[in-house]
Design a protein around this motif. Structure first.
Motif, PDB file in Angstrom:
ATOM      1  N   UNK A   7      39.810  34.179  44.873  1.00  9.55           N
ATOM      2  CA  UNK A   7      38.423  33.856  45.197  1.00  9.55           C
ATOM      3  C   UNK A   7      37.649  35.123  45.576  1.00  9.55           C
ATOM      4  N   UNK A   8      38.295  36.034  46.307  1.00  9.69           N
ATOM      5  CA  UNK A   8      37.640  37.292  46.685  1.00  9.69           C
ATOM      6  C   UNK A   8      37.290  38.123  45.457  1.00  9.69           C
ATOM      7  N   UNK A   9      38.207  38.209  44.493  1.00 14.06           N
ATOM      8  CA  UNK A   9      37.935  38.958  43.255  1.00 14.06           C
ATOM      9  C   UNK A   9      36.775  38.336  42.477  1.00 14.06           C
ATOM     10  N   UNK A  10      36.767  37.019  42.412  1.00 12.37           N
ATOM     11  CA  UNK A  10      35.678  36.340  41.707  1.00 12.37           C
ATOM     12  C   UNK A  10      34.347  36.621  42.395  1.00 12.37           C
ATOM     13  N   UNK A  11      34.346  36.571  43.720  1.00  8.75           N
ATOM     14  CA  UNK A  11      33.121  36.833  44.475  1.00  8.75           C
ATOM     15  C   UNK A  11      32.634  38.264  44.237  1.00  8.75           C
ATOM     16  N   UNK A  12      33.550  39.222  44.278  1.00  8.75           N
ATOM     17  CA  UNK A  12      33.168  40.620  44.033  1.00  8.75           C
ATOM     18  C   UNK A  12      32.611  40.799  42.627  1.00  8.75           C
ATOM     19  N   UNK A  13      33.218  40.110  41.666  1.00  9.71           N
ATOM     20  CA  UNK A  13      32.734  40.215  40.286  1.00  9.71           C
ATOM     21  C   UNK A  13      31.335  39.656  40.128  1.00  9.71           C
ATOM     22  N   UNK A  14      31.065  38.503  40.724  1.00 16.01           N
ATOM     23  CA  UNK A  14      29.740  37.884  40.619  1.00 16.01           C
ATOM     24  C   UNK A  14      28.688  38.739  41.306  1.00 16.01           C
ATOM     25  N   UNK A  15      28.999  39.246  42.498  1.00 12.80           N
ATOM     26  CA  UNK A  15      28.051  40.088  43.227  1.00 12.80           C
ATOM     27  C   UNK A  15      27.773  41.374  42.460  1.00 12.80           C
ATOM     28  N   UNK A  16      28.800  41.963  41.860  1.00 13.27           N
ATOM     29  CA  UNK A  16      28.615  43.187  41.064  1.00 13.27           C
ATOM     30  C   UNK A  16      27.714  42.931  39.857  1.00 13.27           C
ATOM     31  N   UNK A  17      27.896  41.796  39.208  1.00  9.16           N
ATOM     32  CA  UNK A  17      27.049  41.445  38.072  1.00  9.16           C
ATOM     33  C   UNK A  17      25.598  41.269  38.513  1.00  9.16           C
ATOM     34  N   UNK A  18      25.390  40.626  39.660  1.00  8.84           N
ATOM     35  CA  UNK A  18      24.036  40.471  40.195  1.00  8.84           C
ATOM     36  C   UNK A  18      23.406  41.822  40.508  1.00  8.84           C
ATOM     37  N   UNK A  19      24.216  42.744  41.009  1.00 14.78           N
ATOM     38  CA  UNK A  19      23.709  44.091  41.305  1.00 14.78           C
ATOM     39  C   UNK A  19      23.237  44.784  40.039  1.00 14.78           C
TER      40      UNK A  19
END
Length: 340
Positions: A7-19
């Motif tokens: 879940x942490x990896x998925x969250x980091x991936x989504x936030x990075x894409x938003x950035x």
């Protein structure tokens, strides 16, 4: 890989894409015909910045969950979380923009880029915090419901124990009253009565902590209890057992039959000319047990209602069901639910 790490990896991936999308959108607003950035360095900083914002706000939320729970101080919690989030956003934004070289793009574009990126970053923080607010609030709400249900069950069990314990001295008092009477009128039978009473009361003590017992065991106990009264009353009392064998494994609260039989004996005359008859009958369709006796009431008997009220309360607390009492001129009937 654990679910938490995934879940942490998925969250980091989504936030990075938003950035990346946010920075690209800022670039499009500032220079729609060209890319004002000379390299990928700002994109890397944007990814780092947005992830710092999200992870920082998660830690703020966890910290405040411990220090300022939602259900105790709602407004102070909101103010603290918003203040700390905006402060963290300002710190991260200042640090990252200081890290961007001045020659990355022209000064005017650079300044507007800082403002726009900070605005979008603040919007991101507000949306992210809203998600955290909802998640934390509903999580605490769910936990509160679970905790309240546990407390409710414990309260019901506690109330049930109090009601159940009331019956032990109640039963002992009535048995000793019978024994005293037996000693006075039939000294020879008093010893036998005392032994049988010990057997009966042993059952009472053994079932003290039980919430329910099988109908079969309760019937065996009731037969011994009736035997005690037969020593004194002889053929003036009778018990007719019409319980269906297939229902013997069903359960009832301990001492239920003793309460009902004792109630019949206490309030009705029982002599050889006017015998007291007690019938026990089950109904497989309604899953009930009927305890019925003929009415020939004593005129001098005082009733506090302890027995039947106690039994009614125990059923209510234990199963949410109730007992049914029916009175006619000739019969008194109590119908009790049989429990799985």
């Amino acid at each position: 890989m654990s679910n938490k790490f995934r879940f942490t990896l998925i969250r980091l991936g989504i936030v990075s894409l938003l950035a990346l999308l946010t920075l690209q959108f800022v670039n499009f607003i500032l220079t729609p015909t060209q890319n004002p950035l000379n390299d990928s360095y700002p994109y890397i900083l944007a990814i780092i910045g947005f992830n710092l914002l999200s992870e920082g706000n998660i830690q703020i939320n966890r910290y405040l969950d411990k220090k300022t729970p939602w259900f105790f101080r709602v407004m102070p919690r909101v103010l603290k979380q918003v203040s700390l989030s905006l402060l963290w956003t300002a710190i991260v934004g200042f640090a990252l923009f200081r890290a961007i070289p001045n020659n990355t793009c022209n000064p005017e574009v650079h300044f507007r880029g800082i403002i726009l990126t900070y605005v979008f970053g603040a919007i991101f923080v507000l949306i992210f915090n809203s998600i955290l607010f909802l998640r934390s609030f509903f999580s605490n709400w769910r936990n509160s419901l679970i905790e309240n249900e546990k407390l409710k069950q414990e309260k019901l069990k506690s109330e049930y124990r109090v009601l159940q314990n009331q019956m032990n001295p109640h039963f002992l008092f009535n048995s000793l009253s019978v024994l005293i009477s037996e000693i006075h009128y039939n000294p020879d039978k008093a010893q036998e009565f005392a032994r049988k009473m010990a057997d009966v009361y042993r059952y009472v003590l053994q079932r003290r902590d039980d919430e329910t017992v099988s109908l079969e065991k309760e019937l065996q106990f009731t037969e011994k209890f009736i035997f005690l009264h037969k020593i004194r009353l002889g053929e003036a009392i009778s018990l007719d057992n019409q319980v269906e064998p297939e229902l013997l494994k069903l359960r009832i609260p301990p001492l239920t039959l003793q309460i009902l039989v004792e109630n019949a004996i206490k309030h009705n005359r029982a002599t050889e000319k006017e015998p007291l008859h007690i019938w026990l009958k089950t109904d497989a369709e309604t899953m009930t047990l009927e305890v019925r006796n003929n009415r020939q009431e004593k005129t001098t008997t005082f009733s506090s209602g302890t027995g039947l009220n106690n039994l009614s309360d125990r059923y209510r607390l234990l199963s949410g069901k109730t007992i049914k009492i029916t009175e006619t001129e000739t019969e008194f009937t109590v119908q009790i639910p049989l429990l799985d």
